[in-house]
Design an enzyme around this catalytic site. Structure first.
Site, PDB file in Angstrom:
ATOM      1  N   PHE A   1       0.815  -1.222   0.000  1.00 31.02           N
ATOM      2  CA  PHE A   1       0.000   0.000   0.000  1.00 31.02           C
ATOM      3  C   PHE A   1       0.848   1.271   0.000  1.00 31.02           C
ATOM      4  CE2 PHE A   1      -3.325  -2.947   1.178  1.00 31.02           C
ATOM      5  CZ  PHE A   1      -4.380  -2.444   0.432  1.00 31.02           C
ATOM      6  N   GLY A   2       1.896   1.331   0.846  1.00 32.55           N
ATOM      7  CA  GLY A   2       2.699   2.549   0.938  1.00 32.55           C
ATOM      8  C   GLY A   2       3.566   2.750  -0.296  1.00 32.55           C
TER       9      GLY A   2
ATOM     10  N   GLU B   1     -13.437 -11.029  10.932  1.00 38.80           N
ATOM     11  CA  GLU B   1     -13.882 -11.281   9.560  1.00 38.80           C
ATOM     12  C   GLU B   1     -13.736 -12.757   9.193  1.00 38.80           C
ATOM     13  OE1 GLU B   1     -13.150  -6.780   7.827  1.00 38.80           O
ATOM     14  OE2 GLU B   1     -11.540  -8.211   7.601  1.00 38.80           O
TER      15      GLU B   1
ATOM     16  N   VAL C   1      15.105  -7.745  -1.060  1.00 37.87           N
ATOM     17  CA  VAL C   1      16.021  -6.738  -0.505  1.00 37.87           C
ATOM     18  C   VAL C   1      16.631  -7.320   0.759  1.00 37.87           C
ATOM     19  CG1 VAL C   1      16.173  -4.453   0.542  1.00 37.87           C
ATOM     20  CG2 VAL C   1      14.801  -4.789  -1.519  1.00 37.87           C
TER      21      VAL C   1
END
Ligand SMILES: Cc1cc2nc3c(=O)[nH]c(=O)nc-3n(C[C@H](O)[C@H](O)[C@H](O)COP(=O)(O)OP(=O)(O)OC[C@H]3O[C@@H](n4cnc5c(N)ncnc54)[C@H](O)[C@@H]3O)c2cc1C
Length: 439
Positions: free
Chosen positions: A16-17, A179, A81
């Site tokens: 998301f970021g 959920e 990474v």
């Protein structure tokens, strides 16, 4: 020649970021390299629907290369990474799936959004028995285990063993645990109701275990109470103030506040408790001297940079942010925080190229949402508390809006409409085989 002179931005993580950072940099005069160990962006808020057969993997994931196919200044690199050399301004890489991979990649600005992992409170051996739904791969493991449990129960002659197959334990009653519990309830009570001949799936026991005193602790207590009522309607037993103290292949041991311990025999345990920041935070902390908290989150400056390294941004689930008063603030581990931070980091980069100042990062909280099942959800939007159908509609629209890729939005909308009308789940597949069967 011009390209060689462009400011080089390396973004680690296409979640998301990282994704938002690159989207906001693609029209800027920079060369961007987006590195991720996966070749897709995953919409984590819906992985639990893959785990319960409501959606297929391709509907909640989108190839990173497809997102940036028209942006010539964006390069996508599939690699792991491993570390950083902050002095030389290089990111160290290792191959994924033996792909040819450069050992290092140089940057002028580095943006790291490596996310978080579920933490098993130091019991790494529990991971084998209690799968989680953070990645697509683990969501598929959960899907296999859930569906195999019903298959096994159908043919199991021994009553005790059958009960063990039909007992599902979910650890942690935050939004994800609630959920999943709700979805397993629907699967057992609704979707699979007529599928078996020897067992009645509606007799399944679904236990939602939470150490705190209520479910959905980040919501107002009134909405937690409504969520419990909706869960109970789906056959879920909510066990608050209970801690899971052991997990193995025969089930879990639960301890209550008085110290009494109870073994629960279950073949399917789903983990949805506690998170720890990406291991990349340890590397960045060691190199920069930045602090880390108990959950491994790195403390970044008010502009999301590492102390002493204005050219390195860290954001999303893996950080907490120092405010103007010098206090470290932990923001919720949710997608809007990471998205706003990704966009902010990109803005700082663009402002710097124009020699402009950017004010410190400020989070704009748009509210909290959790769904419990068919037409049932809770929403806390800037003090407006909604539950039931209305909250569910808000939940549907928000998730469709943020799902990446027009095609995915249409597919998920169609899928949800069909499921709502037919009470079905089209992706109830057990796909355990690692190679194709020969006959
Ligand atoms: C099951 C579940 C349900 C959720 N539901 C909601 C919800 O309903 N609403 C909500 O707002 N939030 C929800 N969240 C939280 C939300 O998904 C996270 O807050 C958000 O993903 C954080 O974004 P991020 O960029 O920090 O990390 P991520 O989105 O996790 O992205 C990290 C990326 O970095 C890559 N990466 C990590 N390490 C490396 C490495 N060493 N080398 C290469 N690549 C690497 C990963 O592959 C990944 O693509 C949920 C999370 C989970 C797990």
């Amino acid at each position: 020649m011009a390209a060689a002179e462009a400011h080089r931005v390396v973004v680690v993580g296409g979640g998301f970021g990282g994704l938002q950072a690159v989207l906001k940099l693609r029209k800027a005069p920079v060369d961007v390299t987006l590195v991720d160990r996966r070749n897709f962006h995953l919409f984590q808020p819906l992985t639990y629907q893959v785990a319960t057969g409501a959606l297929s993997p391709g509907e909640i994931a989108y190839p990173l290369r497809a997102i940036f196919k028209r942006d010539k200044n964006v390069r996508v690199l599939m690699a792991e990474v491993d570390g950083f050399d902050l002095a030389a301004r290089e990111v160290r890489l290792s191959p994924v799936e033996d792909l040819p991979t450069p050992q290092t990649i140089a940057y002028d600005t580095l943006i790291v959004s490596g996310g978080s992992l579920y933490s098993y409170f130091g019991h790494d051996d529990w991971t084998e028995h209690a799968a989680e739904v953070k990645s697509l791969e683990s969501a598929l493991v959960v899907r296999n285990r859930l569906l195999l449990a019903f298959e096994a129960a159908e043919e199991e002659p021994d009553l005790q063993h059958r009960e063990s197959w039909l007992t599902f334990v979910i650890v942690g009653a935050g939004p994800t645990g609630v959920e999943i519990a709700g979805q397993i309830g629907e699967l057992a009570r609704d979707t699979l109701r007529r599928d078996f001949r020897r067992i009645d799936p509606r007799t399944a026991r679904i236990l939602l275990v939470e150490a705190g005193d209520r479910v959905l602790a980040t919501f107002p207590p009134s909405l937690s109470a409504k969520a419990v009522r909706s869960l109970e309607r789906l056959g879920v037993t909510v066990l608050t103030e209970r801690t899971v103290i052991d997990v193995d292949d025969s089930g879990v041991t639960i301890r209550d506040q008085g110290g009494s311990e109870e073994p629960v025999s279950s073949r399917t345990v789903v983990w949805a408790a506690g998170v720890t920041a990406s291991s990349l935070t340890a590397k960045l902390a060691e190199l920069s001297g930045a602090e880390r908290d108990r959950a491994g989150r790195l403390t970044v400056e008010p502009d999301l940079t590492l102390p002493g390294h204005p050219e390195v941004f860290a954001l999303g689930d893996m950080v907490r942010v120092r405010n103007a008063a010098g206090e470290s603030v932990v923001l919720p581990g949710v997608a809007p925080v990471a998205m706003q931070q990704g966009r902010y980091a990109a803005k700082v980069v663009r402002d710097r190229l124009r020699s402009r100042e950017t004010p410190p990062f400020r989070y704009r909280d748009k509210g909290n949402l959790a769904t419990i099942g068919r037409a049932a959800a809770v929403a806390d939007i800037k003090g407006l508390r909604l539950s039931g159908f209305l909250a569910w509609m808000v939940w549907l629209l928000v998730h469709l809006w943020y799902l990446v890729g027009f095609q995915n939005r249409v597919l998920v909308f169609i899928r949800w409409t069909i499921s709502f009308a037919t009470h079905g789940r089209g992706a109830r597949l057990i796909t355990r085989w690692h190679s194709a069967p020969r006959s």
